[in-house]
Design an enzyme around this catalytic site. Structure first.
Site, mmCIF file in Angstrom:
data_model
loop_
_atom_site.group_PDB
_atom_site.id
_atom_site.type_symbol
_atom_site.label_atom_id
_atom_site.label_comp_id
_atom_site.label_asym_id
_atom_site.label_seq_id
_atom_site.Cartn_x
_atom_site.Cartn_y
_atom_site.Cartn_z
ATOM 1 N N SER B 11 0.855 -1.183 0.000
ATOM 2 C CA SER B 11 0.000 0.000 0.000
ATOM 3 C C SER B 11 0.895 1.238 0.000
ATOM 4 O O SER B 11 1.677 1.436 -0.923
ATOM 5 C CB SER B 11 -0.913 -0.070 1.230
ATOM 6 O OG SER B 11 -1.800 1.015 1.258
ATOM 7 N N HIS B 38 -2.796 -1.038 -3.258
ATOM 8 C CA HIS B 38 -3.896 -0.091 -3.030
ATOM 9 C C HIS B 38 -3.616 1.176 -3.826
ATOM 10 O O HIS B 38 -2.540 1.725 -3.759
ATOM 11 C CB HIS B 38 -3.967 0.321 -1.549
ATOM 12 C CG HIS B 38 -4.384 -0.792 -0.650
ATOM 13 N ND1 HIS B 38 -4.198 -0.745 0.705
ATOM 14 C CD2 HIS B 38 -4.996 -1.976 -0.914
ATOM 15 C CE1 HIS B 38 -4.666 -1.857 1.248
ATOM 16 N NE2 HIS B 38 -5.154 -2.621 0.299
ATOM 17 N N ASP B 130 -4.011 -4.480 5.969
ATOM 18 C CA ASP B 130 -4.437 -5.394 4.906
ATOM 19 C C ASP B 130 -3.282 -6.367 4.618
ATOM 20 O O ASP B 130 -2.120 -5.979 4.664
ATOM 21 C CB ASP B 130 -4.810 -4.592 3.648
ATOM 22 C CG ASP B 130 -5.636 -5.417 2.667
ATOM 23 O OD1 ASP B 130 -6.027 -6.557 3.005
ATOM 24 O OD2 ASP B 130 -5.891 -4.912 1.549
#
Lengths: 290, 195
Positions: B11, B38, B130
């Protein structure tokens, strides 16, 4: 409308102890049972996503195996209704992929002007966000009057939402931004009235729209269309079913009619690729040429 | 153990980390490498092209139902979940998971359930958690779990969460992760019909 997942149920997978081969057998048996008892045919849905959705429902019902879910839905039609929602609702947004709608306005609208009467099919329209998006573009281009939109979905509950034309107010900022990026010509707020936490879209946008139930898996073509929209619906189908639905679309399009797919869907893996030309290098807009 | 698929999740800080990672992979790299980063839903083709600049391997964004091929770098498209079936990809627009679509957890779980002990999960820099649950699934299914050493990550939160979830994961620098991936045993004849 799909219910937001809580973090812990969101993984939607089997317990670790689960044997993958056995899981596949249970899933196939459940889908076969649902088809034979209720007539809903999910047997050719993409395995990875139907599996996630089945586990989501299994966990939501407080069960621990797919076989238990099978017993429940076969004996309890209310549980089947809940499963049907899980399996058939697709999540979308107004002017999803603004670049797509911009190209539609710039490249497809001029083609549509050459038709005295335009028929558009939104196949798998879900709660209708993209139907209203298309209607707005056609209204602004002066074409809505001579257009009839057929908006269909397998799921009657989402069609009722689509008919009502009420979308969550808290999405309007995002939708307004999408609308502007899509080349919108007015102020987006002209199209809706805010009421409580909903945005009610002007009923005149759907004055020429027919919402009705249609099952892409089992139902046949019902007209000839100038444009077919089917965006992010086929991703839930396996390759074989995708091909069957492409046959339906091919048979339902007029020569030189337009097929509009989702931005990551492709005709590349279908036998119909040679029958269409790409209208744009990036957006998935195809024209039937043979 | 022969491996068949690698999933890398990242991310915040991911672009630099990914470029550093794939730059180190040899031209004859024998596995598919799937990247879940992401990013904004309208970020378009920038990420794949920035990655393509630093590798001879073919880099592409995944189309629905695309077959999974060795020696290819796949990027999860923005605003879709990326699921892995045996031999091909599937996309979904289901609800975001923990505010993310694509969700790293969803892809890692899917890889673990389809490829089991033949899967490799890698969690790099990021400012959320995540990937932690998905990496655990990879590890629990007998796959290989690698995590960027938090002290070397631009944003250590995601690797830290992954290590908390999978204490036995190997914590390595990007360079060491690349070397590990490049030396993985690869199954010579891929079987296409495993279900």
């Amino acid at each position: 409308m799909a219910v937001p997942l809580t973090p812990d149920e969101a993984l939607d997978g089997p317990p670790l102890s689960y044997n993958p081969e056995l899981e596949r057998i249970e899933i196939e048996l459940l889908l076969e049972g649902v088809f034979r008892h209720y007539g809903f045919d999910f047997r050719s849905y993409a395995y990875a996503s139907i599996r996630r959705r089945l586990w989501k429902r299994t966990e939501a019902e407080g069960l621990s195996s797919i076989s238990e879910l099978q017993a429940l839905v076969l004996h309890d039609s209310a549980a089947m209704e809940r499963l049907l929602l899980d399996l058939s609702v697709s999540v979308t947004a107004m002017f999803r992929d603004p670049g797509f709608y911009q190209v539609f306005r710039e490249e497809v609208v001029p083609l549509l002007r050459t038709y005295p009467f335009i028929r558009i099919w939104h196949a798998g329209c879900s709660s209708g966000e993209e139907v209203y998006s298309t209607a707005i573009v056609l209204e602004e281009e002066g074409l809505l009057e001579r257009t009839r939109i057929y908006a269909t979905d397998i799921n009657d509950a989402v069609l009722q939402q689509a008919r009502a034309g009420i979308f969550p107010l808290n999405r309007m900022q995002e939708y307004t931004e999408n609308y502007i990026r899509a080349g919108g010509k007015r102020s987006f707020s002209e199209y809706y009235t805010a009421k409580y936490d909903g945005a009610l879209f002007s009923p005149s946008l759907t004055r020429n729209t027919v919402f009705s139930q249609h099952n892409l898996v089992t139902d046949r073509s019902f007209s000839e269309f100038t444009v077919i929209f089917c965006r992010n619906v086929l991703i839930y189908f396996d390759r074989d079913l995708q091909n069957r639905v492409h046959t339906l679309f091919y048979d339902s399009l007029v020569m030189l009619g337009i097929l509009a797919l989702g931005s990551k869907e492709s005709l590349r893996f279908s036998q119909y690729e040679p029958c269409y030309e790409k209208l744009h290098p990036r957006e998935k807009l195809y024209r039937k040429i043979r | 153990m022969a491996y068949e698929i690698i999933v890398v999740g990242t991310s915040w800080g991911g672009l630099a980390a990914l470029r550093e990672l794939i730059r180190e992979l040899p031209a004859g790299f024998g596995l598919p490498l799937v990247i879940v980063q992401h990013r904004h839903k309208r970020s378009g083709q920038l990420l794949p092209s920035l990655l393509q600049d630093c590798t001879p391997l073919f880099v592409c964004e995944v189309d629905d139902k695309a077959p999974i091929e060795t020696g290819t770098v796949y990027v999860a498209p923005a605003d879709y979940h990326l699921l892995i079936e045996d031999g091909h990809f599937a996309l979904s627009t289901d609800e975001p998971v923990r505010y993310s679509r694509p969700s790293i957890d969803v892809t890692l779980v899917s890889a673990a359930d389809s490829y089991g002990e033949h899967s490799v999960g890698v969690v790099l820099t990021g400012a959320n958690a995540d990937g932690a649950r998905g990496l655990k699934r990879i590890h629990d299914r007998g796959g290989l779990a690698l995590v960027q050493l938090p002290s070397t990550a631009e944003s250590p939160a995601m690797p830290t969460a992954a290590l908390r979830s999978v204490p036995n994961a190997r914590a390595l620098s990007i360079e060491q992760i690349a070397a590990t991936l490049a030396s993985l045993p690869v199954e010579s004849a891929r079987h296409s019909e495993r279900r």
